[in-house]
Design a protein around this motif. Structure first.
Motif, short mmCIF file in Angstrom:
data_model
loop_
_atom_site.label_atom_id
_atom_site.label_comp_id
_atom_site.label_asym_id
_atom_site.label_seq_id
_atom_site.Cartn_x
_atom_site.Cartn_y
_atom_site.Cartn_z
N ASP A 1 -6.17 -6.08 85.62
CA ASP A 1 -7.24 -6.83 84.95
C ASP A 1 -8.59 -6.58 85.61
O ASP A 1 -9.62 -6.44 84.93
CB ASP A 1 -6.94 -8.33 84.96
N GLN A 2 -8.60 -6.50 86.94
CA GLN A 2 -9.84 -6.23 87.66
C GLN A 2 -10.37 -4.84 87.33
O GLN A 2 -11.58 -4.65 87.11
CB GLN A 2 -9.62 -6.35 89.16
N ILE A 3 -9.48 -3.87 87.27
CA ILE A 3 -9.87 -2.50 86.93
C ILE A 3 -10.39 -2.45 85.49
O ILE A 3 -11.43 -1.84 85.21
CB ILE A 3 -8.69 -1.52 87.12
N LEU A 4 -9.68 -3.08 84.57
CA LEU A 4 -10.10 -3.10 83.16
C LEU A 4 -11.47 -3.75 83.00
O LEU A 4 -12.28 -3.31 82.18
CB LEU A 4 -9.06 -3.85 82.32
N ALA A 5 -11.74 -4.79 83.79
CA ALA A 5 -13.03 -5.49 83.70
C ALA A 5 -14.20 -4.56 84.04
O ALA A 5 -15.30 -4.74 83.52
CB ALA A 5 -13.03 -6.71 84.62
N GLU A 6 -13.97 -3.54 84.87
CA GLU A 6 -15.01 -2.57 85.19
C GLU A 6 -15.52 -1.86 83.93
O GLU A 6 -16.64 -1.37 83.89
CB GLU A 6 -14.49 -1.51 86.16
N TYR A 7 -14.66 -1.78 82.92
CA TYR A 7 -14.99 -1.09 81.66
C TYR A 7 -15.16 -2.05 80.50
O TYR A 7 -15.29 -1.63 79.36
CB TYR A 7 -13.88 -0.09 81.32
N ASP A 8 -15.12 -3.35 80.79
CA ASP A 8 -15.17 -4.39 79.76
C ASP A 8 -14.01 -4.24 78.77
O ASP A 8 -14.17 -4.37 77.57
CB ASP A 8 -16.51 -4.38 79.03
N LEU A 9 -12.81 -3.93 79.32
CA LEU A 9 -11.60 -3.77 78.53
C LEU A 9 -10.60 -4.85 78.91
O LEU A 9 -10.77 -5.53 79.92
CB LEU A 9 -10.98 -2.38 78.77
N GLY A 10 -9.56 -4.99 78.10
CA GLY A 10 -8.55 -6.01 78.34
C GLY A 10 -7.14 -5.44 78.31
O GLY A 10 -6.93 -4.22 78.22
N ARG A 11 -6.18 -6.33 78.37
CA ARG A 11 -4.78 -5.93 78.44
C ARG A 11 -4.31 -5.13 77.24
O ARG A 11 -3.43 -4.27 77.36
CB ARG A 11 -3.90 -7.17 78.64
N ALA A 12 -4.87 -5.41 76.07
CA ALA A 12 -4.48 -4.64 74.88
C ALA A 12 -4.83 -3.16 75.09
O ALA A 12 -4.06 -2.28 74.70
CB ALA A 12 -5.18 -5.17 73.63
N HIS A 13 -5.96 -2.91 75.70
CA HIS A 13 -6.37 -1.53 75.97
C HIS A 13 -5.38 -0.86 76.94
O HIS A 13 -5.02 0.30 76.75
CB HIS A 13 -7.78 -1.50 76.57
N HIS A 14 -4.94 -1.62 77.94
CA HIS A 14 -3.97 -1.07 78.90
C HIS A 14 -2.66 -0.74 78.19
O HIS A 14 -2.09 0.34 78.40
CB HIS A 14 -3.73 -2.07 80.03
N ARG A 15 -2.18 -1.64 77.35
CA ARG A 15 -0.93 -1.37 76.63
C ARG A 15 -1.05 -0.12 75.77
O ARG A 15 -0.14 0.71 75.71
CB ARG A 15 -0.52 -2.59 75.79
N ILE A 16 -2.18 0.02 75.10
CA ILE A 16 -2.39 1.21 74.26
C ILE A 16 -2.39 2.46 75.13
O ILE A 16 -1.67 3.43 74.84
CB ILE A 16 -3.71 1.09 73.46
N LEU A 17 -3.16 2.45 76.20
CA LEU A 17 -3.20 3.61 77.09
C LEU A 17 -1.82 3.95 77.64
O LEU A 17 -1.44 5.12 77.71
CB LEU A 17 -4.18 3.37 78.25
N TYR A 18 -1.08 2.92 78.03
CA TYR A 18 0.24 3.13 78.61
C TYR A 18 1.15 3.87 77.63
O TYR A 18 1.75 4.89 77.97
CB TYR A 18 0.87 1.79 79.00
N PHE A 19 1.26 3.38 76.41
CA PHE A 19 2.19 3.98 75.46
C PHE A 19 1.68 5.30 74.90
O PHE A 19 2.48 6.19 74.59
CB PHE A 19 2.56 2.98 74.36
N VAL A 20 0.37 5.46 74.76
CA VAL A 20 -0.15 6.76 74.32
C VAL A 20 0.07 7.80 75.41
O VAL A 20 0.43 8.94 75.11
CB VAL A 20 -1.65 6.65 73.93
N GLN A 21 -0.10 7.41 76.67
CA GLN A 21 0.16 8.34 77.77
C GLN A 21 1.64 8.70 77.85
O GLN A 21 1.99 9.84 78.13
CB GLN A 21 -0.31 7.73 79.10
N ARG A 22 2.51 7.73 77.58
CA ARG A 22 3.96 7.99 77.62
C ARG A 22 4.40 8.90 76.48
O ARG A 22 5.37 9.63 76.61
CB ARG A 22 4.74 6.67 77.49
N GLU A 23 3.70 8.82 75.34
CA GLU A 23 4.08 9.63 74.18
C GLU A 23 2.83 10.24 73.54
O GLU A 23 2.33 9.75 72.52
CB GLU A 23 4.82 8.78 73.15
N PRO A 24 2.31 11.32 74.15
CA PRO A 24 1.12 11.96 73.59
C PRO A 24 1.34 12.36 72.14
O PRO A 24 2.39 12.88 71.78
CB PRO A 24 0.93 13.19 74.48
N GLY A 25 0.34 12.08 71.30
CA GLY A 25 0.44 12.41 69.89
C GLY A 25 1.12 11.33 69.07
O GLY A 25 1.39 11.53 67.88
N ILE A 26 1.38 10.19 69.69
CA ILE A 26 2.01 9.09 68.95
C ILE A 26 1.13 8.71 67.76
O ILE A 26 -0.10 8.71 67.84
CB ILE A 26 2.26 7.87 69.88
#
Length: 144
Positions: free
Chosen positions: A29-54
């Motif tokens: 959350d602290q890292i995301l706040a540096e970019y004005d992002l939230g947990r939804a952004h992290h979840r998206i990044l996590y799953f897109v990184q796990r499955e490129p081209g999803i």
């Protein structure tokens, strides 16, 4: 109905889950706040990184949210250069997501903090406790 003899114990379990999740998400959350992002952004990044081209549709299914709920955070990640969106070469209606190098680095930083925490916690308990935790989490997620 909850067994009144177990209510106090179950309430302690609720609190453990709450405080454990707070610890699990604190550094990301602290890292995301540096970019004005939230947990939804992290979840998206996590799953897109796990499955490129999803596809967006597959991501909707994985996260169990609506396309409308994903639209804004995906667009924000794209605007910041963390995610790329491309049309599927075989079906132009399908949008495919991938992380950019910057997006992969951010996802690694976010999830890396969580991996470090889990590794530290699992190192302090025996394999039966870790397996039990995984079983409980799978059941809570509806997978068990």
């Amino acid at each position: 109905m909850v067994d009144s003899n177990r209510e106090a114990e179950l309430r302690r379990a609720v609190e453990a889950l709450y405080f454990g999740y707070r610890s699990f998400t604190s550094l990301p959350d602290q890292i995301l706040a540096e970019y004005d992002l939230g947990r939804a952004h992290h979840r998206i990044l996590y799953f897109v990184q796990r499955e490129p081209g999803i596809s967006v549709g597959s991501l909707v299914a994985v996260l169990d949210v609506s396309k409308q709920a994903l639209n804004r955070p995906i667009r924000e990640l794209e605007a910041l250069g963390f995610v790329t969106i491309r049309s599927d070469p075989h079906d132009g209606r399908i949008r495919r997501l991938s992380t950019s190098a910057a997006g992969a680095a951010l996802e690694s930083r976010l999830t890396g903090a969580q991996l470090d925490l889990l590794e530290s916690v699992f190192a302090d308990v025996d394999s039966h406790a870790e397996r039990g935790w995984r079983d409980v989490m799978a059941r809570l997620a509806g997978d068990g």
